[in-house]
Design an enzyme around this catalytic site. Structure first.
Site, PDB file in Angstrom:
ATOM      1  N   GLU A   1      11.656   4.606  -7.742  1.00  0.00           N
ATOM      2  CA  GLU A   1      11.649   3.266  -6.882  1.00  0.00           C
ATOM      3  C   GLU A   1      11.715   3.547  -5.427  1.00  0.00           C
ATOM      4  O   GLU A   1      12.380   4.656  -5.189  1.00  0.00           O
ATOM      5  CB  GLU A   1      12.622   2.310  -7.457  1.00  0.00           C
ATOM      6  CG  GLU A   1      12.488   1.771  -8.860  1.00  0.00           C
ATOM      7  CD  GLU A   1      10.946   1.380  -9.169  1.00  0.00           C
ATOM      8  OE1 GLU A   1      10.915   0.242  -8.437  1.00  0.00           O
ATOM      9  OE2 GLU A   1      10.228   1.911  -9.604  1.00  0.00           O
TER      10      GLU A   1
ATOM     11  N   PHE B   1       0.839  -1.353   0.079  1.00  0.00           N
ATOM     12  CA  PHE B   1       0.042   0.050  -0.014  1.00  0.00           C
ATOM     13  C   PHE B   1       0.804   1.379  -0.073  1.00  0.00           C
ATOM     14  O   PHE B   1       0.667   2.380   0.773  1.00  0.00           O
ATOM     15  CB  PHE B   1      -1.034  -0.078   1.246  1.00  0.00           C
ATOM     16  CG  PHE B   1      -2.155   0.858   1.093  1.00  0.00           C
ATOM     17  CD1 PHE B   1      -2.988   0.685  -0.264  1.00  0.00           C
ATOM     18  CD2 PHE B   1      -2.708   1.835   1.901  1.00  0.00           C
ATOM     19  CE1 PHE B   1      -4.229   1.484  -0.386  1.00  0.00           C
ATOM     20  CE2 PHE B   1      -3.708   2.553   1.584  1.00  0.00           C
ATOM     21  CZ  PHE B   1      -4.686   2.402   0.442  1.00  0.00           C
TER      22      PHE B   1
ATOM     23  N   LYS C   1      12.973  -3.383 -17.145  1.00  0.00           N
ATOM     24  CA  LYS C   1      11.640  -3.419 -18.315  1.00  0.00           C
ATOM     25  C   LYS C   1      12.043  -3.616 -19.641  1.00  0.00           C
ATOM     26  O   LYS C   1      11.150  -4.286 -20.462  1.00  0.00           O
ATOM     27  CB  LYS C   1      11.255  -1.924 -18.450  1.00  0.00           C
ATOM     28  CG  LYS C   1      10.495  -1.346 -17.104  1.00  0.00           C
ATOM     29  CD  LYS C   1      10.356  -0.030 -17.094  1.00  0.00           C
ATOM     30  CE  LYS C   1       9.647   0.541 -15.658  1.00  0.00           C
ATOM     31  NZ  LYS C   1       9.860   2.006 -15.326  1.00  0.00           N
TER      32      LYS C   1
ATOM     33  N   ASP D   1      16.143   0.134 -13.484  1.00  0.00           N
ATOM     34  CA  ASP D   1      14.518  -0.133 -13.612  1.00  0.00           C
ATOM     35  C   ASP D   1      14.524  -0.234 -14.925  1.00  0.00           C
ATOM     36  O   ASP D   1      13.672  -1.278 -15.608  1.00  0.00           O
ATOM     37  CB  ASP D   1      14.070   1.227 -13.074  1.00  0.00           C
ATOM     38  CG  ASP D   1      12.591   1.173 -13.315  1.00  0.00           C
ATOM     39  OD1 ASP D   1      11.888   0.470 -12.533  1.00  0.00           O
ATOM     40  OD2 ASP D   1      12.071   1.852 -14.086  1.00  0.00           O
TER      41      ASP D   1
ATOM     42  N   ALA E   1       3.010   3.871  -3.007  1.00  0.00           N
ATOM     43  CA  ALA E   1       2.348   4.810  -4.161  1.00  0.00           C
ATOM     44  C   ALA E   1       1.497   4.156  -4.878  1.00  0.00           C
ATOM     45  O   ALA E   1       0.409   4.599  -5.353  1.00  0.00           O
ATOM     46  CB  ALA E   1       3.599   5.502  -4.763  1.00  0.00           C
TER      47      ALA E   1
ATOM     48  N   GLY F   1       6.248  10.265  -6.394  1.00  0.00           N
ATOM     49  CA  GLY F   1       5.923   9.047  -6.484  1.00  0.00           C
ATOM     50  C   GLY F   1       6.431   8.470  -7.795  1.00  0.00           C
ATOM     51  O   GLY F   1       5.757   7.308  -8.034  1.00  0.00           O
TER      52      GLY F   1
ATOM     53  N   GLY G   1       4.131   6.990 -11.560  1.00  0.00           N
ATOM     54  CA  GLY G   1       3.095   7.846 -10.832  1.00  0.00           C
ATOM     55  C   GLY G   1       2.079   6.596 -10.259  1.00  0.00           C
ATOM     56  O   GLY G   1       1.733   6.001 -11.015  1.00  0.00           O
TER      57      GLY G   1
END
Ligand code: HSE
Length: 344
Positions: A213, A14, A228, A224, A16, A210, A325
């Site tokens: 990471e 719980f 991806k 990151d 961002a 937000g 975001g």
């Protein structure tokens, strides 16, 4: 609309992303229910340090969002002292919404949570890049074996539908290459640095907004984006690569002087991820690159991401949209649940 399908959701994490998901249900849940014929009902939330809660009658997203402002879920009705694994093992739900922090080295503990939920016959939707980058084949096979849905849209370009575009709308095309801007934090930082702001200042702002990471090293060192790239390679090109196969560098060496120097030459720095077929192999790379300002990717500013997909039947297809975001990524989780509903 009569006869809405109810999906009982367990939210794992719980931060961002989880809060963005809850905000969407709080603010748009009624509209989504009316338009799509689904009621998305949060029945459980697990966090590792801020408490867990289970209420089979449903937990109002507004109550969750208010509670987390106090730093804990422990005052909510149905609060429990347990860990996420215990909650997955013991509650009744239909979908695990997995939004716990990413670990691109081990993909844990999220992979274990996802596996446990799939074993229970739950659908899983996740924005978590670790399990998707490192364990997708295994988890998808388990989901298929159990006859449930495994949605990963939020792992690349947040809610901008890159995975679904490539897997569904472009099915039938042969994809030979994907390249683009897939990390919002660094693109935001580079854009702000062009305005003369300092690296540390804009990194702090990207964290506050937000985008970054939990550990922003993963953003600025390119890991990151490498995760991806690995997802794109393995999910879309069936490459079977491991993370160490992705050549990776980030933006940590891009100084304000380097940004100014590029601008004086009519160029911009961008962190570019590239995945491409080379003979029988698939290769993947992430690197800060100077692009002429006239290049289509040079105009992609701020937290926006872009992905150019090279295909045999359509040529290049380019997608531009939000890349990070809380609400943008929370939306990916909503869109995955709606996709699973449409398949049902
Ligand atoms: N930290 C990531 C980014 C979040 O900035 O793109 C979205 O995956």
């Amino acid at each position: 609309m009569a006869n809405k399908t109810i999906y009982r959701l367990m939210l794992n994490g719980f931060g961002a992303v989880g809060q963005g998901f809850a905000q969407i249900l709080r603010d748009q849940g009624e509209r989504i229910a009316q338009r799509e014929g689904v009621e998305l009902q949060i029945v459980a939330v697990a966090t590792r340090s801020r408490g867990c809660v289970y209420n089979p009658a449903g937990i109002a997203p507004a109550a969750l969002l208010d509670a987390i402002q106090t730093g804990s879920l422990r005052d909510l009705e149905g609060a429990r002292d347990c860990d996420p694994a215990e909650l997955i093992a013991s509650v009744e739900a239909d979908v695990l919404v997995e939004a716990s922090p990413t670990n691109l080295q081990t993909a844990e503990p999220a992979t274990s949570y996802i596996r446990a939920a799939l074993e229970r016959g739950w659908h899983v939707v996740t924005a978590n890049k670790g399990p998707t980058a490192l364990r997708y084949t295994e988890l998808k096979a388990l989901a298929d074996q159990k006859g449930v849905f495994f949605g990963i849209e939020g792992t690349v370009m947040s809610g901008t539908p890159s995975i679904r575009l490539a897997l569904e709308a472009l099915a039938g095309c042969e994809i030979s290459e994907l390249r683009g801007i897939v990390n919002g934090t660094t693109n935001y930082m580079l854009t702000q640095m062009e305005q003369g702001r300092t690296y540390d200042d804009v990194l702090a702002e990207a964290q506050r907004l937000g985008y970054a990471e939990t550990d922003p090293t993963g953003d600025v060192e390119g890991h990151d984006a490498a995760g991806k790239a690995l997802i794109l390679a393995n999910v879309l090109l069936n490459a079977g690569l491991t993370l160490d196969a992705v050549e990776c560098s980030g933006i940590t060496k891009i100084t304000p002087e380097a940004v100014t120097e590029a601008a004086a030459a009519g160029e911009r720095w961008k962190l570019i991820a590239r995945v491409w077929r080379e003979g029988e192999q698939v290769r993947a790379q992430v690197a800060a690159t100077r692009l002429p300002v006239s290049h289509p990717l040079a105009g992609v500013a701020g937290v926006t991401n872009a992905l150019c997909i090279t295909t045999d039947l359509l040529g290049d297809v380019t997608l531009i949209g939000a890349g990070a975001g809380s609400v943008a990524t929370g939306f990916a989780l909503v869109s995955d649940i709606l996709a699973l509903h449409r398949l049902s």
